[in-house]
Design a protein around this motif. Structure first.
Motif, PDB file in Angstrom:
ATOM      1  N   ARG A 123      -2.819  -2.709 -10.287  1.00 22.55           N
ATOM      2  CA  ARG A 123      -3.766  -1.445 -10.621  1.00 22.55           C
ATOM      3  C   ARG A 123      -2.843  -0.070 -10.598  1.00 22.55           C
ATOM      4  O   ARG A 123      -3.520   0.642 -11.146  1.00 22.55           O
ATOM      5  CB  ARG A 123      -5.184  -1.406  -9.608  1.00 22.55           C
ATOM      6  CG  ARG A 123      -5.899  -2.794  -9.958  1.00 22.55           C
ATOM      7  CD  ARG A 123      -7.246  -2.333  -9.473  1.00 22.55           C
ATOM      8  NE  ARG A 123      -7.276  -1.991  -8.067  1.00 22.55           N
ATOM      9  CZ  ARG A 123      -7.972  -0.779  -7.372  1.00 22.55           C
ATOM     10  NH1 ARG A 123      -8.382   0.058  -8.021  1.00 22.55           N
ATOM     11  NH2 ARG A 123      -7.634  -0.785  -6.120  1.00 22.55           N
ATOM     12  N   VAL A 124      -2.054  -0.050  -9.917  1.00 26.12           N
ATOM     13  CA  VAL A 124      -1.197   1.015  -9.455  1.00 26.12           C
ATOM     14  C   VAL A 124      -0.254   0.997 -10.651  1.00 26.12           C
ATOM     15  O   VAL A 124       0.644   0.088 -10.746  1.00 26.12           O
ATOM     16  CB  VAL A 124      -0.655   1.124  -8.119  1.00 26.12           C
ATOM     17  CG1 VAL A 124      -0.002   2.343  -7.856  1.00 26.12           C
ATOM     18  CG2 VAL A 124      -1.757   1.091  -6.941  1.00 26.12           C
ATOM     19  N   ALA A 176      -9.373   6.216 -13.583  1.00 22.56           N
ATOM     20  CA  ALA A 176      -8.444   6.361 -12.662  1.00 22.56           C
ATOM     21  C   ALA A 176      -9.314   6.544 -11.324  1.00 22.56           C
ATOM     22  O   ALA A 176     -10.067   7.275 -11.226  1.00 22.56           O
ATOM     23  CB  ALA A 176      -7.592   7.585 -13.055  1.00 22.56           C
ATOM     24  N   THR A 177      -8.967   5.884 -10.403  1.00 23.26           N
ATOM     25  CA  THR A 177      -9.626   5.749  -9.150  1.00 23.26           C
ATOM     26  C   THR A 177      -8.680   6.666  -8.266  1.00 23.26           C
ATOM     27  O   THR A 177      -9.573   6.862  -6.905  1.00 23.26           O
ATOM     28  CB  THR A 177      -9.818   4.377  -8.486  1.00 23.26           C
ATOM     29  OG1 THR A 177      -8.638   3.638  -8.466  1.00 23.26           O
ATOM     30  CG2 THR A 177     -10.650   3.555  -9.533  1.00 23.26           C
ATOM     31  N   ASN A 178      -7.521   6.785  -8.245  1.00 21.75           N
ATOM     32  CA  ASN A 178      -6.474   7.417  -7.425  1.00 21.75           C
ATOM     33  C   ASN A 178      -5.397   8.103  -7.724  1.00 21.75           C
ATOM     34  O   ASN A 178      -4.877   7.388  -8.915  1.00 21.75           O
ATOM     35  CB  ASN A 178      -6.341   6.583  -6.037  1.00 21.75           C
ATOM     36  CG  ASN A 178      -6.253   7.426  -4.865  1.00 21.75           C
ATOM     37  OD1 ASN A 178      -6.047   8.612  -4.887  1.00 21.75           O
ATOM     38  ND2 ASN A 178      -6.169   6.625  -3.672  1.00 21.75           N
ATOM     39  N   LYS A 237      -0.253  -2.173  -4.681  1.00 21.41           N
ATOM     40  CA  LYS A 237      -1.582  -2.824  -4.937  1.00 21.41           C
ATOM     41  C   LYS A 237      -2.412  -1.997  -4.945  1.00 21.41           C
ATOM     42  O   LYS A 237      -3.605  -2.105  -5.775  1.00 21.41           O
ATOM     43  CB  LYS A 237      -1.769  -4.243  -4.402  1.00 21.41           C
ATOM     44  CG  LYS A 237      -0.626  -5.300  -4.459  1.00 21.41           C
ATOM     45  CD  LYS A 237      -0.539  -5.566  -6.081  1.00 21.41           C
ATOM     46  CE  LYS A 237       0.466  -6.533  -6.194  1.00 21.41           C
ATOM     47  NZ  LYS A 237       0.877  -6.842  -7.827  1.00 21.41           N
ATOM     48  N   GLU A 238      -2.301  -0.816  -4.056  1.00 22.07           N
ATOM     49  CA  GLU A 238      -3.496   0.084  -3.926  1.00 22.07           C
ATOM     50  C   GLU A 238      -2.753   1.451  -3.423  1.00 22.07           C
ATOM     51  O   GLU A 238      -1.724   1.567  -2.720  1.00 22.07           O
ATOM     52  CB  GLU A 238      -4.685  -0.223  -3.105  1.00 22.07           C
ATOM     53  CG  GLU A 238      -4.092  -0.513  -1.633  1.00 22.07           C
ATOM     54  CD  GLU A 238      -5.358  -1.014  -0.743  1.00 22.07           C
ATOM     55  OE1 GLU A 238      -5.047  -1.513   0.080  1.00 22.07           O
ATOM     56  OE2 GLU A 238      -6.537  -0.662  -1.155  1.00 22.07           O
ATOM     57  N   LEU A 239      -3.459   2.453  -3.581  1.00 25.77           N
ATOM     58  CA  LEU A 239      -3.218   3.656  -3.126  1.00 25.77           C
ATOM     59  C   LEU A 239      -3.950   4.392  -1.782  1.00 25.77           C
ATOM     60  O   LEU A 239      -5.218   4.137  -1.887  1.00 25.77           O
ATOM     61  CB  LEU A 239      -3.136   4.985  -4.154  1.00 25.77           C
ATOM     62  CG  LEU A 239      -2.142   4.865  -5.314  1.00 25.77           C
ATOM     63  CD1 LEU A 239      -2.144   5.789  -6.276  1.00 25.77           C
ATOM     64  CD2 LEU A 239      -0.586   4.704  -4.777  1.00 25.77           C
ATOM     65  N   LYS A 240      -3.411   4.635  -0.832  1.00 24.56           N
ATOM     66  CA  LYS A 240      -3.953   5.503   0.163  1.00 24.56           C
ATOM     67  C   LYS A 240      -3.464   6.944   0.446  1.00 24.56           C
ATOM     68  O   LYS A 240      -2.293   7.133   0.526  1.00 24.56           O
ATOM     69  CB  LYS A 240      -3.917   4.597   1.491  1.00 24.56           C
ATOM     70  CG  LYS A 240      -4.767   3.471   1.672  1.00 24.56           C
ATOM     71  CD  LYS A 240      -4.577   2.615   2.709  1.00 24.56           C
ATOM     72  CE  LYS A 240      -5.375   1.420   3.030  1.00 24.56           C
ATOM     73  NZ  LYS A 240      -5.421   0.641   4.222  1.00 24.56           N
ATOM     74  N   THR A 260       1.048  -1.341   0.158  1.00 19.72           N
ATOM     75  CA  THR A 260      -0.108   0.060  -0.011  1.00 19.72           C
ATOM     76  C   THR A 260       1.056   1.280  -0.062  1.00 19.72           C
ATOM     77  O   THR A 260       1.849   1.435   0.899  1.00 19.72           O
ATOM     78  CB  THR A 260      -0.809   0.016   1.253  1.00 19.72           C
ATOM     79  OG1 THR A 260      -1.745  -1.254   1.238  1.00 19.72           O
ATOM     80  CG2 THR A 260      -1.846   1.202   1.117  1.00 19.72           C
ATOM     81  N   ALA A 261       0.620   2.170  -0.820  1.00 23.40           N
ATOM     82  CA  ALA A 261       1.505   3.359  -1.076  1.00 23.40           C
ATOM     83  C   ALA A 261       0.544   4.480  -0.089  1.00 23.40           C
ATOM     84  O   ALA A 261      -0.552   4.750  -0.581  1.00 23.40           O
ATOM     85  CB  ALA A 261       1.536   3.691  -2.466  1.00 23.40           C
TER      86      ALA A 261
END
Length: 439
Positions: free
Chosen positions: A25-26, A51-53, A100-103, A4-5
């Motif tokens: 996805r990132v 784009a979601t983030n 795998k995802e962005l926070k 997680t970024a």
């Protein structure tokens, strides 16, 4: 490293220090220009999905873009592995992130990113929604420089396979009808290209859905093309269509069109385009365009990968000349077809080389794209961008045997007036000459 970024402290975030990992996805985007905007980064991924983030690391000239699906991310990385992406004439690098995802947090930087995401997501056409038509109507406004069928094919094939295209002049405007196999491609092209400039400040694309559901093309030539029917005759360059609304739309075109030498379907060429760009879409390879197309103002659209002459660079290095026959006046006349030649210098110790200074970088690009590879005095010209920004005249009292000439005040310049109609009469070299102003 975590999958997680976290954007809470983007200044300390080091990004992906390892090489590109497994599909994610990132997307990790590197080497961004200093003044890049959130919209430009998001637009790199927009043709492939929502784009979601977004996490911007402007201090490091990097960004992380999270797509709505792994499939969209794979399509994006796959495409940019074959077509060099550009933003503002800067080559940027696109790869899968190890995350795998962005926070992200609610910092001012992230608020701008989220606002850009919301704006573009609202404008982005839902691929699942039915498109009004698979046929687009394209109008090119403010036509300062030539645009032709091949140019439009190359631009629009970025978004899907172009099946058929027709170009024409109506109400003194250069227009085209272009058909895709599906509505998603048409929607993506319209969303990304509508309102954008092909060249800096001019040749603006206005795109709408056509009321036509299909194009009926009878000839493959410079005015019309059916890529599903390579067997069609060339006709007399006047495309014939059965739709009555288009029957009166065809008047002699103001745009020169070259044969589609790069197409996989074999249309008879009358001159050779030296370079070609492969399209990721089946059955279509498109010829390289004049590099000013790289100035397409669509955020991220310079990723189309066309070579570009930077603004302010207008000196060309011309090599492989015949030293026994070439003269500055000869090069002035030849290159003057594509722009106003300011100065010409044949190199004293290497007379097979010369420097040609054009009035601006766009004219230099036009000359290079039309003349590179053409034969002069029996030898093919090799034309590249010179490292020099101007051609120096000999110092007073120094003779150079007439190898350097200053044409800055020549009465033979054709393009002195901005938007001169002579830009519409620029053609590739051919065996036919057009003489005008005959007494």
């Amino acid at each position: 490293m975590s999958t997680t970024a976290n954007g809470n402290d983007s200044k300390k975030f080091k990004g992906d220090i390892r090489g590109p990992g497994a599909p994610s996805r990132v997307i990790h985007i590197r080497k961004l220009p200093n003044d890049v905007t959130e919209t430009e980064v998001i637009s790199l991924g927009l043709p492939f999905g929502d784009a979601t983030n977004l996490l911007m690391l402007k201090a490091k000239n990097q960004a992380f873009l999270e797509m709505n699906s792994e499939e969209a991310a794979q399509n994006m990385v796959g495409y940019y592995s074959t077509v060099m992406p550009f933003i503002r004439n800067h080559h940027v690098y696109v790869q899968f992130s190890n995350h795998k995802e962005l926070k992200t947090d609610n910092s001012p930087n992230q608020e701008r990113a989220q606002a850009a995401l919301r704006a573009l997501s609202a404008a982005h056409v839902d691929p699942a929604a039915a498109a009004p038509s698979t046929v687009l109507r394209v109008v090119v406004e403010n036509l300062v420089y030539p645009v032709n069928l091949d140019a439009l094919c190359q631009i629009f094939s970025r978004f899907g396979t172009v099946l058929r295209i027709i170009v024409f002049t109506k109400n003194s405007q250069f227009q085209a009808l272009l058909q895709y196999p599906d509505g998603v491609s048409a929607q993506s092209a319209k969303l990304s290209l509508d309102g954008q400039n092909i060249y800096n400040g001019c040749c603006t694309l206005r795109i709408s859905f056509s009321k036509l559901t299909s194009l009926n093309v009878k000839y493959n030539n410079e005015k019309s093309r059916d890529f599903t029917r390579p067997d069609l005759p060339s006709g007399d360059s006047q495309p014939v269509m059965e739709h009555p609304a288009m029957a009166t739309a065809f008047t002699p075109g103001i745009i020169s069109a070259s044969p589609y030498a790069g197409a996989t379907h074999a249309f008879p060429p009358t001159f050779t385009i030296q370079q070609a760009v492969s399209s990721p879409y089946p059955g279509l390879t498109v010829p390289a365009l004049p590099g000013a197309l790289a100035s397409l103002s669509l955020p991220g659209a310079t990723r189309l990968g066309f070579p570009h002459i930077p603004a302010g660079h207008c000196v060309l290095l011309v090599s492989n000349l015949n030293p026994e026959r070439v003269t500055p006046h000869c090069l002035f006349i030849l290159f003057g077809v594509y722009g106003d030649v300011m100065r010409v210098k044949i190199l004293f110790n290497k007379k097979e080389n010369a420097l040609v200074q054009m009035s601006d970088s766009t004219q230099a690009q036009l000359a290079m794209s039309h003349l590179n590879g053409q034969r002069l005095h029996g030898k093919p010209l090799r034309i590249t961008l010179s490292k020099h920004t101007s051609v120096q005249l000999p110092r007073e009292g120094h003779e150079d045997q007439g190898l350097t000439k200053d044409y800055s005040n020549s009465p033979l310049h054709r393009f002195k007036k901005p938007g001169s109609k002579n830009y519409s009469n620029i053609f590739p070299p051919s065996a036919t000459l057009h003489l005008s102003n005959i007494p």
